[in-house]
Motif scaffolding. Structure first.
Motif, short mmCIF file in Angstrom:
data_model
loop_
_atom_site.label_atom_id
_atom_site.label_comp_id
_atom_site.label_asym_id
_atom_site.label_seq_id
_atom_site.Cartn_x
_atom_site.Cartn_y
_atom_site.Cartn_z
N GLN A 188 0.82 -1.22 0.00
CA GLN A 188 0.00 0.00 0.00
C GLN A 188 0.86 1.27 0.00
OE1 GLN A 188 -0.71 -2.67 2.28
NE2 GLN A 188 -2.00 -3.36 0.58
N GLY A 189 2.18 1.10 0.05
CA GLY A 189 3.06 2.25 0.05
C GLY A 189 3.33 2.81 1.43
N GLU A 190 2.95 2.08 2.45
CA GLU A 190 3.19 2.54 3.83
C GLU A 190 4.59 2.14 4.27
OE1 GLU A 190 -1.34 2.10 5.62
OE2 GLU A 190 -0.02 0.36 5.56
N LEU A 191 5.33 3.10 4.78
CA LEU A 191 6.66 2.82 5.34
C LEU A 191 6.44 2.25 6.74
CD1 LEU A 191 9.75 3.06 5.13
CD2 LEU A 191 9.54 5.38 6.02
N ILE A 192 6.82 0.97 6.94
CA ILE A 192 6.50 0.31 8.20
C ILE A 192 7.70 0.22 9.14
CG2 ILE A 192 4.52 -0.95 7.32
CD1 ILE A 192 6.30 -3.35 6.85
N ARG A 193 8.90 0.16 8.60
CA ARG A 193 10.09 0.18 9.44
C ARG A 193 11.32 0.52 8.61
NH1 ARG A 193 8.94 -5.14 8.75
NH2 ARG A 193 10.59 -6.46 7.88
N ILE A 194 12.36 0.96 9.32
CA ILE A 194 13.64 1.29 8.70
C ILE A 194 14.73 0.60 9.52
CG2 ILE A 194 15.12 3.16 7.88
CD1 ILE A 194 12.62 5.00 8.36
N THR A 195 15.67 -0.02 8.85
CA THR A 195 16.71 -0.77 9.55
C THR A 195 18.09 -0.32 9.06
OG1 THR A 195 16.66 -2.56 7.91
CG2 THR A 195 15.22 -2.79 9.82
N ALA A 196 19.07 -0.45 9.94
CA ALA A 196 20.45 -0.12 9.58
C ALA A 196 21.40 -0.90 10.47
CB ALA A 196 20.71 1.38 9.72
#
Length: 271
Positions: A205-213
């Motif tokens: 759906q284009g939702e940013l759900i998490r970011i990892t690094a």
């Protein structure tokens, strides 16, 4: 004896207030310098050249066709744990100013480890260099780091991970995108010899759900990189942009997950 203790307490109170004033003045100057150096965006990259997941996110976030975000101001109310074994959460009130060109931020926080131990801190990133300062009672330095290579890299990655608040930056030329699969893409940035990456996880759906690094948690000689996860728990709309309203930050350590900061965002200004 009581008279001596009263005088001592009064002196400490004066020193504390003066130290808080100095800390605030230094932070305000750092923010003013950051805003003064902010410049107009160069031409954006072509939207069609971005990985498909990033295109979905930018459309969903309201960033497509918008003027580039230059600056974001926001406040955070949250809870912290400084160590995995810490049982109780410590309430924290923070403020942050971010500019996208150049990539920079200043983050200040106030919290109380207990009723008698107020703690203030500042993290900043500019020109590829990071600074960190934490003081107890605004007087006693608990941690102070400046220009350390590991801290610089971790701060750069933090800037990337917080791009969820300024999504038009995804189109800026200092980012190199690489699609990992249909739901994830990695952004890499280099500035003044410092390079870092973060991976953006985006649903259909284009939702940013998490970011990892993969980030350095510490800066000592034995410091290692560990996965750092920013989990977006709730979104909100500000000036037509869909951005995170609640986030949890977790380190995936060798002994297991360690959620150290969970917070909500308010009083957001986007320019």
């Amino acid at each position: 004896m009581r008279g001596i203790l009263g005088i001592f307490a009064a002196v400490l109170a004066v020193l504390y207030q003066k130290s808080v004033w100095n800390f605030t003045a230094q932070s305000d100057k750092a923010i003013a310098d950051l805003l003064a150096s902010s410049s107009t965006h160069p031409p954006f990259a072509e939207f069609e050249t971005l990985p498909a997941p990033v295109q979905r996110w930018l459309k969903n976030s309201g960033a497509v066709g918008r003027q580039g975000i230059k600056c974001v101001r926001l406040k955070q109310t949250g809870w912290m744990k400084l160590k995995p074994e810490q049982r109780k959460w410590t309430k924290a009130e923070a403020e942050q100013v971010i500019t996208t060109l150049p990539p920079s931020f200043v983050w200040t926080v106030k919290m109380k480890m207990n009723p008698f131990m107020p703690v203030i801190g500042k993290d900043s990133f500019k020109d590829g260099k990071a600074q960190m300062l934490i003081k107890m009672a605004a007087l006693v330095p608990l941690a102070q780091v400046e220009g350390d290579a590991k801290t610089n890299e971790s701060a750069l990655q933090r800037f990337l991970m917080e791009m969820a608040w300024y999504p038009t930056a995804a189109l800026l030329p200092y980012l190199v995108w690489k699609e990992e699969d249909g739901t994830a893409a990695e952004a890499t940035m280099s500035i003044n010899g410092v390079t870092g990456s973060a991976t953006f996880h985006i649903n259909e759906q284009g939702e940013l759900i998490r970011i990892t690094a993969l980030r350095f948690k510490d800066n000592g000689n034995e410091a290692k990189r560990f996965p750092c996860v920013a989990e977006i728990k709730r979104q909100m709309n500000v000036d037509g942009f869909t951005i995170p309203a609640e986030i949890e930050i977790t380190w995936l350590l060798e002994e297991g997950p360690f959620t150290w900061y969970k917070f909500s965002v308010h009083d957001v200004e986007i320019t």
